[in-house]
Design a protein around this motif. Structure first.
Motif, short mmCIF file in Angstrom:
data_model
loop_
_atom_site.label_atom_id
_atom_site.label_comp_id
_atom_site.label_asym_id
_atom_site.label_seq_id
_atom_site.Cartn_x
_atom_site.Cartn_y
_atom_site.Cartn_z
N TYR A 157 0.85 -1.19 0.00
CA TYR A 157 0.00 0.00 0.00
C TYR A 157 0.88 1.24 0.00
O TYR A 157 2.01 1.22 0.50
CB TYR A 157 -0.91 -0.03 1.24
CG TYR A 157 -2.05 0.95 1.16
CD1 TYR A 157 -2.95 0.89 0.11
CD2 TYR A 157 -2.23 1.97 2.11
CE1 TYR A 157 -4.00 1.79 0.01
CE2 TYR A 157 -3.28 2.86 2.02
CZ TYR A 157 -4.17 2.77 0.97
OH TYR A 157 -5.21 3.66 0.86
N CYS B 227 -10.73 1.30 -6.90
CA CYS B 227 -9.95 1.17 -5.68
C CYS B 227 -10.43 -0.02 -4.84
O CYS B 227 -9.64 -0.66 -4.16
CB CYS B 227 -10.08 2.45 -4.90
SG CYS B 227 -9.06 2.51 -3.48
N ALA C 100 -8.52 -7.92 7.12
CA ALA C 100 -8.77 -7.25 8.39
C ALA C 100 -10.02 -7.82 9.06
O ALA C 100 -10.09 -7.90 10.28
CB ALA C 100 -8.92 -5.74 8.18
N ALA C 101 -11.00 -8.22 8.25
CA ALA C 101 -12.25 -8.72 8.81
C ALA C 101 -12.18 -10.21 9.16
O ALA C 101 -13.09 -10.76 9.75
CB ALA C 101 -13.40 -8.47 7.83
N MET D 75 -15.55 -6.62 14.66
CA MET D 75 -14.23 -6.03 14.41
C MET D 75 -14.37 -4.53 14.15
O MET D 75 -15.00 -4.12 13.20
CB MET D 75 -13.62 -6.69 13.16
CG MET D 75 -12.13 -6.77 13.14
SD MET D 75 -11.23 -5.43 12.31
CE MET D 75 -12.23 -5.02 10.93
N PHE E 95 -17.67 -2.02 3.06
CA PHE E 95 -18.02 -3.40 3.40
C PHE E 95 -18.68 -3.49 4.78
O PHE E 95 -18.66 -4.54 5.43
CB PHE E 95 -16.78 -4.30 3.32
CG PHE E 95 -16.29 -4.48 1.91
CD1 PHE E 95 -16.83 -5.47 1.10
CD2 PHE E 95 -15.31 -3.65 1.38
CE1 PHE E 95 -16.39 -5.63 -0.21
CE2 PHE E 95 -14.87 -3.81 0.07
CZ PHE E 95 -15.41 -4.79 -0.73
N CYS F 195 -1.97 -2.49 -4.09
CA CYS F 195 -3.22 -1.72 -4.18
C CYS F 195 -3.26 -0.96 -5.50
O CYS F 195 -2.33 -0.25 -5.85
CB CYS F 195 -3.31 -0.75 -3.02
SG CYS F 195 -4.54 0.54 -3.29
N ILE F 196 -4.37 -1.11 -6.19
CA ILE F 196 -4.45 -0.55 -7.54
C ILE F 196 -4.34 0.98 -7.55
O ILE F 196 -3.63 1.55 -8.40
CB ILE F 196 -5.73 -1.03 -8.28
CG1 ILE F 196 -5.74 -0.53 -9.72
CG2 ILE F 196 -7.00 -0.60 -7.57
CD1 ILE F 196 -6.72 -1.22 -10.61
N ALA F 197 -4.99 1.65 -6.60
CA ALA F 197 -4.96 3.11 -6.61
C ALA F 197 -3.56 3.62 -6.30
O ALA F 197 -3.04 4.53 -6.96
CB ALA F 197 -5.98 3.67 -5.62
N GLY G 14 -7.78 -4.25 -5.44
CA GLY G 14 -8.26 -3.13 -4.64
C GLY G 14 -8.09 -3.34 -3.15
O GLY G 14 -7.66 -4.40 -2.69
N LEU G 15 -8.42 -2.31 -2.39
CA LEU G 15 -8.36 -2.37 -0.94
C LEU G 15 -9.30 -3.42 -0.35
O LEU G 15 -9.16 -3.79 0.81
CB LEU G 15 -8.73 -1.00 -0.36
CG LEU G 15 -7.59 -0.02 -0.13
CD1 LEU G 15 -8.14 1.37 0.18
CD2 LEU G 15 -6.70 -0.48 1.03
N GLY G 16 -10.24 -3.90 -1.16
CA GLY G 16 -11.14 -4.95 -0.70
C GLY G 16 -10.38 -6.15 -0.17
O GLY G 16 -10.81 -6.81 0.78
N TRP H 178 -7.56 -6.06 1.38
CA TRP H 178 -7.10 -5.72 2.74
C TRP H 178 -8.26 -5.81 3.72
O TRP H 178 -8.11 -6.35 4.83
CB TRP H 178 -6.48 -4.31 2.72
CG TRP H 178 -6.31 -3.68 4.07
CD1 TRP H 178 -5.35 -3.98 4.99
CD2 TRP H 178 -7.13 -2.65 4.65
NE1 TRP H 178 -5.52 -3.20 6.12
CE2 TRP H 178 -6.60 -2.37 5.93
CE3 TRP H 178 -8.25 -1.94 4.20
CZ2 TRP H 178 -7.16 -1.41 6.78
CZ3 TRP H 178 -8.80 -0.98 5.05
CH2 TRP H 178 -8.25 -0.73 6.32
N VAL H 179 -9.43 -5.31 3.32
CA VAL H 179 -10.62 -5.38 4.18
C VAL H 179 -10.91 -6.84 4.51
O VAL H 179 -11.20 -7.20 5.66
CB VAL H 179 -11.84 -4.74 3.50
CG1 VAL H 179 -13.10 -4.96 4.34
CG2 VAL H 179 -11.62 -3.25 3.28
#
Lengths: 147, 108, 93, 116
Positions: A55, B107, A134-135, D1, D30, A93-95, A126-128, A130-131
């Motif tokens: 990132y 993104c 994280a989740a 979370m 999300f 991360c693409i952005a 994408g950041l998805g 990472w989400v």
């Protein structure tokens, strides 16, 4: 290391899965090296690394064009080799990547650019992703620049 | 209206220069997607353009596009089925293209 | 191996704004792991109990600081894996 | 979370804060609970009346105003840092609440992260 703390009431199970997020760029920070040493030690301790996420400035680690002098460690190559050997997915991360000039073949075509420079096995997403980590149950560890 | 009036667009049909947008340009872009712009489309297009003006960004993902529409118009319109019917494909992307806004960064 | 509520991983030298931020976020059941230029803090008085403060060996060694630290404060990468796996939460500063 | 994303870099001089904002927006997309904390020089994100046209950037004030729309739960500002930069409640963007930075705050979240 033999220190111990007073016992705590809550003792969750130790984390078995790690996600490593690298935000420090190679050669302008120590972050990719620290992360790689950590990753090797984690695998040696039977932990799993579910993915490496690059990132911000960290996306430079995915460049296939970085060419340090032959007597210096090639960090991109070392990371790519480690991930390939251990089947660990690596995502830039693409952005972050597009802003900093790191593209794969499909982004090259989409944006009508003259070349692509993403090093396998790194992918762009994408950041998805990472989400998602994280989740999950995964412990997310960040490796930032030190200055 | 002929194609010669059409301002320059990129390979995915987004305007190269947002200032060249007009409702007529929107109609031509929409026709590429097989969409005839009706009142319900214009409601979302105006909302998106206003959102962009206010926040200097489009909602950066389809999910956030749906959320922003829901905030503004409620559940009946702020859901992906409704928006998908108006703007087929990826609604945020299709709607941004027609509204003359930049290509989303992908993104998320 | 020590089990902390939050393990703080600090890789900034003491002059860095985030170094001070990190120290102000350390709670009574937390641990501190100094890495990279964060290990330079070991030369200075730290407002945290020695039992809860560790420094990464290769970074100490690289900076000529290995002999400045008592052995039970020195952490290897294996220790870092254990510390991060055992802590309830980890914050990387 | 629940996640706390911390912005301690001032706006415009680097992209780190913008990338932190993107992280918060993705979690919100999300439906993951997320709050943003501004501390240190990062509190300068929160001053009203920014106009970044002449430096050819987007106004972080306007970008940040989208956070509640997308479902970011709270915008928090560290009390001491606000004092340090002469920011009072009236100078700050509307949805911001002033709070005290410390272990009590960070331990309320499962996941605390910086963008860089």
């Amino acid at each position: 290391m033999s220190n111990s703390l007073p016992e705590q009431t809550k003792t969750p199970a130790p984390a078995g899965v790690f996600t490593l997020v690298i935000t420090g760029a190679p050669y302008s920070s120590q972050a990719p090296q620290t992360a790689l040493h950590f990753a090797r030690a984690a695998l040696a301790a039977n932990k799993r690394i579910d993915r490496v996420f690059l990132y911000g400035d960290g996306v430079h680690l995915a460049s296939s064009l970085s060419t340090p002098p032959s007597d210096e460690l090639n960090l991109s190559e070392a990371w790519a080799g480690f991930m390939a050997e251990n089947n660990i997915p690596g995502v830039a991360c693409i952005a972050s990547a597009l802003r900093r000039g790191l593209v794969n073949e499909s982004e090259m075509q989409r944006h009508e650019l003259s070349a692509f420079n993403l090093r396998a096995p790194f992918e762009i997403a994408g950041l998805g992703e990472w989400v998602d980590s994280a989740a999950s149950e995964s412990r997310v560890l960040y490796f930032h620049r030190g200055s | 209206m002929t194609d010669t009036l059409m301002p320059e667009r990129n390979n995915e049909g987004f305007l190269e220069n947002a200032e060249h947008w007009s409702p007529k340009v929107a109609e031509i872009i929409a026709r590429d997607d097989g969409i005839d712009l009706l009142k319900n489309h214009w409601e979302i297009i105006s909302f998106l353009r206003e959102f962009y003006k206010q926040h200097e960004m489009s909602p950066p993902s389809n999910r956030l596009f749906v959320k922003a529409v829901k905030e503004a118009f409620g559940e009946a319109k702020g859901n992906s089925i409704y928006l998908m019917q108006l703007f087929p494909g990826t609604p945020a992307k299709t709607a941004c293209r027609i509204a003359g806004l930049p290509r989303p960064t992908n993104c998320l | 191996m020590t089990r902390f509520k939050t393990l703080h991983i600090l890789n900034k030298p003491p002059e860095h704004a985030r170094y001070r931020l990190c120290l102000s976020a350390i709670g009574p059941q937390d641990g501190l792991l100094l890495t990279e230029n964060g290990v330079l803090a070991i030369t200075q008085p730290l407002a945290i109990n020695k039992e809860r403060c560790f420094a990464l060996a290769p970074d100490l060694e690289a900076r000529g600081l290995l002999s400045h630290v008592s052995s039970d404060q020195i952490a290897s990468f294996d220790d870092m894996v254990d510390l991060t796996a055992l802590a309830e939460n980890v914050i990387s500063w | 979370m629940s996640t706390l994303i911390i912005i301690d870099q001032p706006p415009y001089g680097s992209w780190e804060g913008r990338e932190a904002l993107d992280m918060a927006f993705s979690l919100a997309a999300f439906d993951q609970p997320v709050s943003l904390l501004f501390c240190g020089a990062g509190v300068n994100w929160l001053r009203k009346g920014q106009d970044a046209t002449t430096i050819q950037q987007k106004s972080v004030e306007r970008n940040l105003a989208a956070a509640p729309v997308f479902g970011v739960e709270a915008l928090l500002a560290d009390n001491k840092a606000c004092d340090h930069y002469g920011l009072t409640e009236e100078d700050l963007l509307d949805p911001v609440s002033i709070t005290d930075f410390g272990p009590e705050l960070t331990s309320r979240f499962d996941h605390v992260a910086f963008a860089g």
